[in-house]
Design a protein around this motif. Sequence first.
Motif, short mmCIF file in Angstrom:
data_model
loop_
_atom_site.label_atom_id
_atom_site.label_comp_id
_atom_site.label_asym_id
_atom_site.label_seq_id
_atom_site.Cartn_x
_atom_site.Cartn_y
_atom_site.Cartn_z
N THR A 47 -9.22 57.67 30.27
CA THR A 47 -9.88 58.86 29.90
C THR A 47 -10.94 58.58 28.85
O THR A 47 -11.72 59.35 28.60
CB THR A 47 -8.78 59.83 29.27
OG1 THR A 47 -8.00 59.25 28.19
CG2 THR A 47 -7.66 60.34 30.12
N ALA A 48 -10.88 57.60 28.06
CA ALA A 48 -11.80 57.16 26.98
C ALA A 48 -13.08 56.28 27.79
O ALA A 48 -14.01 56.18 26.98
CB ALA A 48 -11.38 56.11 26.01
N TYR A 49 -12.73 55.81 29.13
CA TYR A 49 -13.97 54.78 29.53
C TYR A 49 -15.22 55.51 29.66
O TYR A 49 -16.34 54.84 29.53
CB TYR A 49 -13.43 54.48 30.93
CG TYR A 49 -14.37 53.59 31.49
CD1 TYR A 49 -14.51 52.27 30.78
CD2 TYR A 49 -15.25 53.87 32.53
CE1 TYR A 49 -15.46 51.41 31.41
CE2 TYR A 49 -16.08 52.81 33.19
CZ TYR A 49 -16.13 51.73 32.54
OH TYR A 49 -17.19 50.58 33.00
N PRO A 50 -15.57 56.83 29.69
CA PRO A 50 -16.90 57.36 29.80
C PRO A 50 -17.63 57.03 28.53
O PRO A 50 -18.88 56.97 28.43
CB PRO A 50 -16.82 58.92 29.91
CG PRO A 50 -15.54 59.18 30.62
CD PRO A 50 -14.63 57.95 30.32
N ARG A 51 -16.96 56.85 27.37
CA ARG A 51 -17.47 56.39 26.23
C ARG A 51 -17.78 55.04 26.15
O ARG A 51 -18.44 54.48 24.80
CB ARG A 51 -16.51 56.71 25.20
CG ARG A 51 -16.62 58.33 24.77
CD ARG A 51 -15.91 58.46 23.23
NE ARG A 51 -14.36 58.50 23.43
CZ ARG A 51 -13.44 58.24 22.54
NH1 ARG A 51 -13.99 57.98 21.44
NH2 ARG A 51 -12.30 58.34 22.85
N ALA A 52 -17.65 54.09 27.05
CA ALA A 52 -18.13 52.98 27.28
C ALA A 52 -19.53 52.58 27.07
O ALA A 52 -20.25 51.69 26.75
CB ALA A 52 -17.46 52.34 28.47
N SER A 53 -20.16 53.94 27.50
CA SER A 53 -21.71 53.78 27.55
C SER A 53 -22.37 53.65 26.18
O SER A 53 -23.27 53.31 26.18
CB SER A 53 -22.14 55.21 28.00
OG SER A 53 -21.78 56.32 27.41
N ILE A 54 -21.61 53.82 25.14
CA ILE A 54 -22.27 53.97 23.74
C ILE A 54 -22.20 52.45 23.02
O ILE A 54 -22.40 52.08 22.13
CB ILE A 54 -21.64 54.65 22.82
CG1 ILE A 54 -20.15 54.78 22.51
CG2 ILE A 54 -22.05 56.29 23.29
CD1 ILE A 54 -19.82 55.62 21.30
N TYR A 55 -21.36 51.60 23.95
CA TYR A 55 -20.99 50.19 23.38
C TYR A 55 -21.67 49.20 24.23
O TYR A 55 -21.55 49.27 25.74
CB TYR A 55 -19.63 49.78 23.59
CG TYR A 55 -18.65 50.98 22.53
CD1 TYR A 55 -18.82 50.82 21.16
CD2 TYR A 55 -18.08 51.69 23.08
CE1 TYR A 55 -18.20 51.69 20.43
CE2 TYR A 55 -17.36 52.45 22.47
CZ TYR A 55 -17.57 52.54 21.02
OH TYR A 55 -16.68 53.42 20.14
N GLY A 88 -26.18 64.59 25.86
CA GLY A 88 -25.91 63.17 26.01
C GLY A 88 -24.43 63.01 26.43
O GLY A 88 -24.18 61.92 27.12
N SER A 89 -23.53 64.07 26.24
CA SER A 89 -22.28 63.66 26.92
C SER A 89 -22.06 64.04 28.35
O SER A 89 -21.07 63.28 28.95
CB SER A 89 -21.14 64.91 26.38
OG SER A 89 -21.51 66.05 26.71
N MET A 90 -23.25 64.41 29.03
CA MET A 90 -23.32 64.45 30.38
C MET A 90 -23.85 63.33 31.00
O MET A 90 -23.79 63.38 32.31
CB MET A 90 -23.68 65.92 30.54
CG MET A 90 -23.28 67.28 29.91
SD MET A 90 -24.12 68.74 30.20
CE MET A 90 -24.39 68.82 31.89
N VAL A 91 -24.65 62.63 30.44
CA VAL A 91 -25.31 61.50 31.30
C VAL A 91 -24.42 60.75 32.10
O VAL A 91 -24.97 60.30 33.20
CB VAL A 91 -26.21 60.70 30.24
CG1 VAL A 91 -26.92 59.54 30.85
CG2 VAL A 91 -27.25 61.65 29.33
N ASN A 92 -23.42 60.11 31.77
CA ASN A 92 -22.58 59.23 32.44
C ASN A 92 -22.28 59.97 33.82
O ASN A 92 -22.44 59.44 34.79
CB ASN A 92 -21.24 58.87 31.74
CG ASN A 92 -20.83 57.57 31.99
OD1 ASN A 92 -21.74 56.41 31.93
ND2 ASN A 92 -19.63 57.47 32.52
#
Length: 242
Positions: free
Chosen positions: A49-57, A188-192
Amino acid sequence: MNFNNILFLDIETVSQFETYNHLPDDWKELWDLKAGIINRNREDENSETAYPRASIYAEFGKIICISCGCLQGTGENKKLVLKSYCGNDEKKLLQEFCDMLQKWSGEADKFLCAHNGKEFDYPYICRRLVINGIEIPEALKISGRKPWEIRHLDTMELWKFGDYKSFTSLKLLAKVLGIPSPKDDIDGSMVNSVYWVEKDLDRIVEYCQKDVITLAQVLLRFHCEALIKPENISIKYVQHQN
């Protein structure tokens, strides 16, 4: 300040793979370790569930768009010219951007400007350049340089006025300063999701360009300069890399 010597920029990033389940096993193991850190005290989240936040790393994400803007002219008639480097081939778009940046920064007193750029945009670009085997342009290099030799402007840092306790979004800053925000579609949260699910890169590019417009307006307001009129904003080109 010579505003014509400033390159305004913003980047959009996504995770390297569409979902957690698309990760190769060795990358899953590495993300699990990272997710364990970022999910600390978040009992409702796991690695998937946290994987979409991989975009910021930068280690787990990639750049899909870099939009840039340059001011031309002065006073009420100043213009903002935009161009974007975007696509699925990160290495090609980064190389195109670096070629432009190297030529643009050849003259003295050239500055880069981004919102939260010192914490995100500038280091993210540099890390992805290293990963892709591309030399970092002089304008982005900071190692071994004195603070006054680094020409990196950051509107969030400027707004802090020495206060290190808060984060102020570009959208909030524009609202506070009375700048009409052109951001009326995604955030920004929707870009992925827009990239991986909707496959709508053009929508992301437009969103990125709107950030650059707002960024330039904010810096002008900091200096009590006249804002750019909507009719004086133009898109030079969008460089797609498929």
